[in-house]
Structures are given as C-alpha cells and as structure tokens.
Design an enzyme around this catalytic site. Structure first.
Site, PDB file in Angstrom:
ATOM      1  N   TYR A  43       0.845  -1.191   0.000  1.00 16.85           N
ATOM      2  CA  TYR A  43       0.000   0.000   0.000  1.00 16.85           C
ATOM      3  C   TYR A  43       0.878   1.238   0.000  1.00 16.85           C
ATOM      4  CZ  TYR A  43      -2.931   3.752   1.778  1.00 16.85           C
ATOM      5  OH  TYR A  43      -3.572   4.955   1.927  1.00 16.85           O
ATOM      6  N   GLU A  65      -3.338   7.439  -4.194  1.00 16.61           N
ATOM      7  CA  GLU A  65      -3.264   6.174  -3.468  1.00 16.61           C
ATOM      8  C   GLU A  65      -3.099   5.024  -4.455  1.00 16.61           C
ATOM      9  OE1 GLU A  65      -5.628   5.350   0.466  1.00 16.61           O
ATOM     10  OE2 GLU A  65      -6.808   4.571  -1.193  1.00 16.61           O
TER      11      GLU A  65
END
Lengths: 287, 368, 368, 287
Positions: free
Chosen positions: C100, C186
């Site tokens: 992530y 993101e």
C-alpha cells in the site's frame, strides 16, 4: 575540549563502504574518533573495520545514537545525504565530498535549521588533537595545544598544521570550512566558537582568493579578545575568470588576494606573509 | 561552463524570453544571405571575451552588402587573443531604453541574487560603482524560487509602464538559472524597442559540478586547460618559467606565492586534486613540460587521500622525458616509500613548501 | 475532485508508474474484443464508490466469453446507488505481494504525509487499526519535495529486494501529488507480480481550489450538487423534510443541528457562501424547493459580506413558486432594508438560529 | 489590550482597491482600526477612503511602517501576497481569501518564520472590541469584555459573538482561525495567547466536523487555568466524503462531531449543546 567535537563525539560515517569512506573511517578510528555506525543503502547488516553498517541514517540513529555525521558519498547524492543527516537530528554534519552542484548546496543551506551545523562541502574536516577527528586530515600532523586554525583549503591546511606542530605550536582544533562558493559554516561562525573556547589562545585564519569570506569575517575579528593571524594565498595567482558583470556587481570587492590583504590590514588584522611568518607572529603573540 | 551568446539566446528563447531572430554563420556570404531575409542586422562576433563592442566585433549593417563586408572584417579579427570563427547575424532592434538584469549566487547569503537596473548597457559596472542606488538587488530563497511579487517589484523599479513584460522576463530568466544549474545568467541590455522588449545580449555560465545532469556540451578547443580538466585536474598557463604540480588548489596557490616570494615566476598553475595516481601525475608532468620556456619543475604533494608512492612512481616513469631539473616535496601518506623510489634518481628533495620553492627558484636561475 | 480509476491510472502511467495495459469499454462486446487481444483480464466497474470488489463489481475473466459475460453482468449493476456505465478491462496480473502507498495532507503538521505498508490490499484500514506498526509514515517538506533518502527508506520498509523499483514509484507518485494539486493519491495494492511491480488500483483526488490551474474536467452528472457547485454554492441532499439555506458552512451545520435539536429533520445542507446576491438566493431556493418531500424552508443569513436586502429581494421574487412555509432569519449588513422588503409577504421572521430552527420545525409539523 | 491586535496595531490592506477590500477597509476604519496603508500593484499613488495605496508591500513598509497585514486578493494570488507580507516583516498576517489551493498553503506554512503569525486563510479575521478589528466580522456585534472566542467558522462566529454580546458577555478578542484543511495559527496557538492574556477570563472554542484541530487542542486545554467552553457543530451533518483509505489512516479519528465531542468530554472539557447553552455555561463559570 575541541570546538564542535571532542572525546564524546559519536560519529556516523555516510558512505562507509566506498573506497574513500572505508579508508578514512579506518584512519579516523586509528586517530581515536568514536565511530558508532556507518550507512550505505543496501549494505545494512554488514561491518566495516568492526563498525556496524545500516541502510539509513534513521536506523543508525535508532541503533547507535550518533550525534555527528561525516559524508563520503558521491557528489550527485551528497546533498540528499546532508538532508538525511539533518532530518535525523545530527548536530554536526561534515561533508567531505568535492564537486557538489552549487544549486544543491544553496538548497541545503536554506533548509538547515540552526540545530544542525554543516562543515563543507569540499572540506578536509575538523580535528581536535588527542580527542577526535572527523574528516581526512592526515593523522600524523596534529599536536595538542592552544592554537585554533580555520581554513578554506584542503592540503594547505595540512601544510600549516604540520608547520605549527613541527614548531611546537599545538592546536586546540583545526577546521576546514571548505572551498566551494556556497558552504555551511563561515569563518565568522568558527571564529565565534574559538573566541568562546577557553582552550584556544590564538587563531590562525587561512584564506584564499575568490569571494569575500575573509572580508566578511573582519567585523567579528575586530570584536575578538584573542589574537588572529591571517594568511591569504593567491597573491601571484592568475586573475579569476570573470563572471559577467554580475560577479563584480554583487560584491564590492573583486576577490583578489591583494584586496583581501588590504581589507584585513586596514581593519587591524595581522596578515602573515608566508607560512614561516605565521609561526613567527604566533610566537610573538604567545610568548 | 560559459556558453556562447548564441547558445544562451537559444536557451532563453526556448524559455519564452524574447530575443531577436538570428542566424549563426561562418562566412561573409552567409551573413549577406541572412541580411537579405532580415533587412537591417547586427553582426556579432561569437567569442568568449568581454568588450567585443569596443574591440569592433559588433557591427550594425543596413543592407546585405554592408553585412557581408562587416562579416568579412570581423571574421578576420582576434579579440583578446581569441580568433573569431562564428558570427551571430541578428535582426536589428533599435533600443529606446537599455536595462540590465543579472542573476548570480551571493556566496555570503548562500542564495541566488537578482540584480536589475534601469540603466543597463555597456557601462553597467560603472553604474554599479558610481550610482549604486541605480542597481536594485533581491535575494531569492532557493527552496521556493522567485515569488511573483519579487519579479513584479523588480520590474516596477525598472519601467512601470512595461512592468508586466519585464516581470515575465525576470521570472523566466530565474527559471533558466535554476533549471540549467547556472552560476550566472545575464541580459545586458534588456532593451525596450518599438517592437517590444528584447534580450539583445545573453550571458550564461553553467556550474561545472552540475554538468553530469545538464546536456550542455562544451566546444572542444584542444587547449592544455581542457586536457587537464578532462583528466580531473585544473591547469592554467602563466607567463613564467617554473613548472608547478601540486595537489590542492590552496597549496598550489601557496606554492606560486612562495615561488614569487623567492623571486621566481611560475609557468603555470596545476592542481592534480586529491587522490591522483601515477597515471595522472604522468599526464600532469606531460602537460606542464610541454612548455618550452621551462627552466625547472616543482612538485609539491601533501598526501592525504593522495599516496606519495603513487606520485613517486609517476615521476620516476616520466624522468627520461623531462629535460629540466625537478624539485620534489613529498609529505604524508606512504611518504617513506615514495622517497625511497625517488632516492636513486638524483631528484632534489625538500621537506616544506617554502624549502621546495626556494630550491626550485635557485635551480631555475642556475640554469639560465 | 475525485477521478475515476481509469483516469487516475492514465495520469500515473504518464508519470512513469507501471500500470497494467487496459481499455475503457461501455459494452459487453467491447469487453470481449479487448479480452481477445489481452488474454486473461480483470473487468472493473468504474464508479465513484469504495467496496466495488465486495459488491461484485470486479471480476477476473480467463477468456473472451467470460469477459463478455462478466461485463454484461457488471454493466447492469448499481454500486452504492451509482449505476455502472463504464468498465475498465485490464490485463490480469497475478499479485504475489500486495503493498500500500498513499499520500495525503496531514492537517496537523500542515504538510504532505506518505503512508506505506507491506500489507496492502482490501484490508488496509483494518491493518491500520489492528497493526499500526505495519504502516510506515513519513512527512515531506512541501518546499523541498520528497528527498531520495525518504523514498528509499520507505521502499526498504516494504520490500528490500525490490526497493529501487518501489522507491521509483513513490518518487513519481509524490510528483503526481504535487503537480496535479492532489489532496490524495493512493495505490492499493501496489503489487509485486512475476512481470514486476504494478499499480493494480489507483485513487486520485484533486483539490477543488486548484482546478483553475489544472485541466482536469469532471464528468457532468446533472445532479443538484453539481448545479449548486457551478454557482459557487455547496449543496448536499439529506433524508428529511425541512429545506435549509444558510450562508457559511459552520452556520449551516449549526442550523441543521438546531433543527435536529428541536426534533426536525433537514432535507438538505446548503451553503450559499459569503456575498450571495439575489440571483444566487433564487437559484438556491429553486434547488432546495425541487425536493417534493419538503414541508418547510428555513433561511438563515448572518450578513457580513452578504447583504440582507439582496437576500430578501431574491426570496420575494421566488415567493410565488414556493408552496411551503418559509422561516427567515436575517441579521447583519442592511438588515432593516431586508426586513422591510419581506414584511409584506407574510413570511415568518426569527432573530436567532435557535428561534428560526424552533419555528421551522413547528411549521413543518403543523403542515403534516 | 486584545491578543495579537490592539489600539497600536498599524494595519496594511493588501488588495485594497478591489470591491471587497475597499468595502471592508471602510468597515475596519469605521470600527477604529488604525489602517496606515493599502497595496495594489499598479495602483500606487492613489487613495482609498483616505488611505494611501502603494505598488508593493515593501514601499508601504518604507512609507507607512505597518506591523500587520490583511489580505483580500483573489485565491490565485493570495499565497504570493502572504509571502510578500512575511518577507516584509509583518508580525501578523490575516488572510481572508477563500479558495486558496491547499498546496499553496502548505508551502506558505513551511516557509513562515515564527516572527510572522498567520491567521487563516479563509477566516473572518480578529476583533478586539473597542480597540481594533482586522477582517470582515460585522462591526455592530461586538461588546468589550472578558471572553476570548476562537472559531474555525465564519458566519457562525458572528452568530456566537452576537449572542454573547446580546447577553452582556463582552469579548476580549474574537478570533477566526479559518476553515481550510491547512491554516496558519491553530486552536492551541490562540488558546495559549488567551491563557497569557490577563483581560481574558474564559474562552469559547467553536469547532466543527473534519480534521482533528479540536482534538489536537485538548492537551493544551487541560493545562489551562481558565475555563474553556467548547461548541462543536455538524452533529447532524452528512458524513463527509471519504478520502480514500488515507484520510482514515492518517488521523486516528474520523473527524465526526460526535467523536470530537466524546474526545473533549473524556478529557474533561466542557461541551455546550447549543449556542444558548454556551451562554448558560459561561454565566455559570463567571458568576
């Protein structure tokens, strides 16, 4: 106690696995410097001369708690190494690397907070004889004593230190501030520390042509209680290549050695005519 | 690395700074051809020297014949010893007001400084001396770059009526300064003409330390300076007869000073830098000894990173080719090894810069 | 402004971040065609809602027929009330490790913050809660941008073996974050596959305040929210039956809270912003009254820059079209002029937010 | 004496010739604020309501010596105006402008030195009743007194100030810190000044949903000697649009009103249920 460094200095070596970094780490260790860690990204977990190596300054800080760092990484990466050291709270950063772009150094200097002091780049480092050495000055030339030395040069610094030592004039600390157009600590910054340092009785300032670093220190020297002997090289050097008009406009002076010497003498600062003359004048002040 | 006017103007123009239309030519014919298309032109010698105008290297030409004639004349010139090989033939713009804008590095403040004056042109340095209030200075924070208000304030101080065009030039010039890693960019004059604002001259110096990330390429001249630079050393030719090889610029200058102190004259400045090996020392000796006036050579090494044995090896290998006496001073890392290697070759040794300088001056004189 | 996954991936890819090859399609046939060229693909619903995977809006398809079938199914879906109109058909990359990387703004530190975790994927928020030590955070100084050492240090904490590829993605993602004026970028997951590192999902939100210098364009939906935004106002539809028009977001929230405090339910949030004139008030009334459930309307204005007389004029002109009772509270600039204009129209007046809220709840109830 | 401003405040108005700037300059002048200069590039030499206008802040500083500045310039140019004010040494900069890109504000905040304090952007300004007003709060609502008010909102601030005044609860200073995600001074910064201010006896803190500005002030409030009554709006507001996962990960809280209220109450901070409740609780503390 030297200025900036002493027996308790806990040194980190950035770029410790390179040939110069490794060689100089050994020299510093032999001198007695307390080296607690080295950093080379990707080499974390290894050892150099018994010194543990980490991947990042942060890891080194977490594991070994250094308070000063010396940088031997190539010029393309050196500014980043200074940022890393500063962000990790190093109180003293000594950058040996030569050839760092001046725009990088301007950014570094604008970024640094007062709690991180930078020596260099392109400097030989700092030595407090009998206590600690950060940098690349040859180990053998130093002698403990009461002379503070500050210089913009590399090998010329060794020459003067060697001369002082051979004449029994020991040093409290010898400092190279670096020869690049934009560097961290200035002559005045170092002079201020020498003035405050009880162990330092007299100061030798070694300057050279270019810029106005010497002239800029005059105001501070005038307020000092300790004798300052200056020595300026480049009297017979060819005039520097001119920097358009701007170079001449930006500073009042042209940066020539004669102009510097005149400015220093006009302000009442002693100017030695040769290395031997430095010794003579120091002996006069310290007799 | 200094750029030629035409190269700097190409970059300025690419950044959106208005410059007159122009052509680079190498012959009088080409200059005439260009003038046919452009009308009135200015012919400008492309050499790396100041004072071109005063030396006659710049000429206004109203028609192709005149352009061709002027080009012919200027192509035959040398300015400050530099032969003129290229000309910039540029559309003529009559300046109504000549301003000055320069950006360089203020060492003391450790940041860029912009200087601007409403009285630009050839006498700008005199203006700086005589009427310093006519030069406006502004520091720029290298982390933020130039703020709009700074460009605007500078522009207002030059010419309020054309402030927005001038502010635009200043902003773009600052961008060139940082993007190209410059130590200097300069427009003198920045001229107000009936066609608008134009940069009539352009100076640009790129930081040598940043050339690894700039694709600027220097034109080769084949000089000794260039040869030394390619090998990581720094050489400057001088007028004297004592060749010098030293490690470190400061020590090199001190060596030159000591030679002068003892009445000698250095033939060159040569810094072999930290960490020079035998090969580099050989190259350095080759460059220095190529000077025919040489009477003696001084080699002054204080080994830190540099190893004395490497230096000695380089010297020993070159001895057969050196026809003048050598004085060598070797101190520092692996000093004794170096001294032993040199011992058998009858080279004069010294233990300090002063001693070495004194000895080399003596040897040089003896030889005369 | 939130971007669709495919739009964000286009930008990421343009910045040099590796993303799988993909096509945007709007029909099952197109999906099949694309799959013919790509082999195994993933079909992903392009809607502005989280939890697409759990809702069945993402489907792996091994052959063109399956791709076509899956596309057909997903194009018929609504996810969190949003009908699926577009699909991203993407080459399938089998993730071996899911990491992530997110960059957003840390309000407290007033600077960008990069968050990275070696345990990415759909459960990242749970990871953040349960194993916070698995999320590495790093602040970036907005004046310098990300330092190389920062990207490197983050990358080492994710996967030392692939650190240099990951550091490269982080550096480029930070560049997107600043160049596109983002409040969020993101990648979840950033996947290590047998073909290398790939951004398998992409989120990107551009600061609405910076749209004037970004050429991103929102797809029009024709919603009331959009209509209000175009007129410089902020509208959010709610479930209740009391229409609200207020100047200032804080006062609007206080008004909603007061309505709830007195037992009512707001039909919407509507901030007409500072300086609204009669035309804007009319537009606001039009938007709010288009709700058929409406029982009453509250208008709460504390005029600073906003002038009460302008507000009153807008209200008066709209009165013929409003079928429910209005309670209005007008205080501040030109208050008396405004009150006089409203006086003759039988509108309920109040002198504080609390009084207005109490009265509008009463009127709303009475009407039932 | 108010916090941050008082009778001696010498105000500069950046963007004074615009319609809002000009209108609000008049309002501030009517309130009694000492406006010494205005700036609009290109309008130097003119006057607005008798206030001299200059082309740059530097000129205004040279001629009129302001020590505070208020900014009414459009959002595209507002960050530059803050840089200009800060570089010219303004001690207090109040930025009214709404809609400044958040990346601009991050750069501004990283740039500002401690000697320049920034209120806003997107704030209504600051008012010390009877002394000085910088910003756009309506003149009529203020009453001198001992309550310090600090708020993230605009019109809601007016509402609360008006309510306090109508109930006889005068203010020492009312401060709007601005509603944008990134602003200059924080709740804690203002609370610290109120704590030190002898004229302030109690503080009202008006917060709203989003971010953690209210939670971040809790630690300071716990150490305060003066009562703090907080009021948080947005209890019945729709949940904010989620910011991917990152928004939830970056801060422990979700930014909801109920979470904020719980955090404040858990820490022992008084939370009022409505504007009227603020008055009730203040009267309790000040009786």
């Amino acid at each position: 106690m030297g200025i900036l460094i002493n027996k308790d200095t806990r040194l980190l070596v950035q770029g410790i696995t390179g040939s110069v970094g490794s060689f100089q780490a050994k020299q510093m260790k032999d001198f007695g410097t307390g080296i607690v860690a080295g950093v080379t990204p990707g080499k974390g977990g290894s050892e150099v001369h018994g010194i543990p190596v980490f991947d990042s300054v942060k890891e080194a800080v977490d594991e070994a708690d250094p308070n000063a760092s010396v940088i031997f990484v190539p010029p393309q990466f050196a500014a980043d190494a200074i940022f890393e050291a500063a962000d990790s709270g190093m109180e003293l950063i000594v950058c040996i690397t030569e050839g760092i772009p001046v725009h990088d150094m301007m950014r570094v200097c604008a970024y640094l907070k007062p709690q991180s002091r930078l020596l260099g780049a392109n400097c030989p480092g700092i030595t407090a004889p009998g206590e600690s050495k950060i940098g690349i000055m040859p180990n053998s030339i130093h002698l403990p004593g009461n002379i503070g030395l500050v210089s913009r040069s590399g090998t010329l610094t060794y020459e003067i230190v060697d001369l002082l030592s051979k004449n029994g004039l020991g040093q409290s600390t010898s400092v190279g501030i670096g020869g690049d157009p934009v560097t961290g600590m200035s002559f005045a910054d170092i002079l201020e520390l020498f003035e405050e340092d009880p162990k330092t009785h007299a100061v030798v300032l070694v300057g050279e042509i270019g810029g106005t670093a010497e002239e800029d220190s005059i105001e501070f020297i005038r307020g000092m209680s300790k004798p300052v002997i200056s020595y300026i090289v480049g009297v017979s050097a060819p005039p520097g290549k001119t920097m358009g008009h701007a170079g001449a406009i930006v500073s009042a002076g042209s940066g020539s050695a004669l102009e510097k010497i005149a400015a220093l003498e006009n302000a009442g600062v002693t100017v030695a005519k040769s290395p031997a003359d430095i010794v003579k004048r120091l002996n006069y002040f310290l007799r | 690395m200094k750029l030629y006017e035409y190269a700097a103007k190409e970059i300025f123009s690419g950044a959106g700074i208005p410059v007159p239309r122009g052509n680079i030519v190498t012959s009088a014919d080409e200059a005439g051809e260009t003038a046919k298309k452009m009308g009135a032109v200015v012919i400008k010698a492309q050499v790396m020297a100041g004072g071109r105008g005063k030396a006659g290297g710049i000429a206004k030409s109203s028609n192709p014949e005149e352009a061709s004639r002027n080009a012919q004349r200027i192509l035959g010139m040398s300015i400050k010893g530099l032969p003129v090989r290229k000309l910039l033939v540029e559309e003529y713009k009559k300046p109504q007001i000549e301003m000055y804008i320069g950006i360089t590095i203020d060492r003391k403040s450790r940041c860029p400084i912009i200087m601007a004056s409403s009285e630009g042109g050839i006498d700008i340095e005199e203006t700086a001396r005589e009427k310093p209030q006519k030069i406006v200075r502004m520091h720029v924070n290298p982390l933020t770059g130039i703020h709009s208000y700074q460009a605007r304030t500078l522009a207002y101080s030059l010419d309020k009526k054309n402030a927005s065009a001038i502010a635009d030039v200043i902003t773009k010039l600052y961008r060139v300064f940082t993007e190209y890693d410059c130590t200097l960019v300069e427009i003198n004059p920045l001229a107000l003409t009936t066609d608008g604002i134009f940069a009539l001259d352009a100076k640009m110096v790129i930081d040598d330390n940043a050339l690894f990330r700039q694709d600027a390429k220097e034109e080769e001249t084949g000089s000794l300076e260039e040869l030394a630079k390619k090998r990581g050393m720094s050489y400057v030719g001088l007028d004297g007869d004592i060749g010098c090889i030293v490690n470190g610029a400061g020590l090199a200058m001190a060596t030159l000073d000591m030679i002068a102190f003892y009445g000698g004259h250095a033939a060159n400045f040569m810094d072999v830098r930290a960490g020079a090996d035998a090969e580099q020392v050989k190259t350095a000796l080759g460059i220095v000894s190529s000077n025919r006036n040489l009477k003696a050579i001084i080699i002054n090494i204080f080994g830190g990173i540099t190893r004395c044995d490497e230096v000695a090896r380089g010297v020993v290998e070159m001895i057969p080719e050196i026809k003048v006496p050598i004085v060598i001073r070797l101190t520092g890392t692996n000093e004794s090894e170096g001294r032993i290697m040199l011992g058998k070759h009858g080279i004069t040794m010294a233990s300090s810069t002063e001693e070495a300088a004194r000895k080399v001056v003596e040897l040089g004189h003896t030889d005369k």
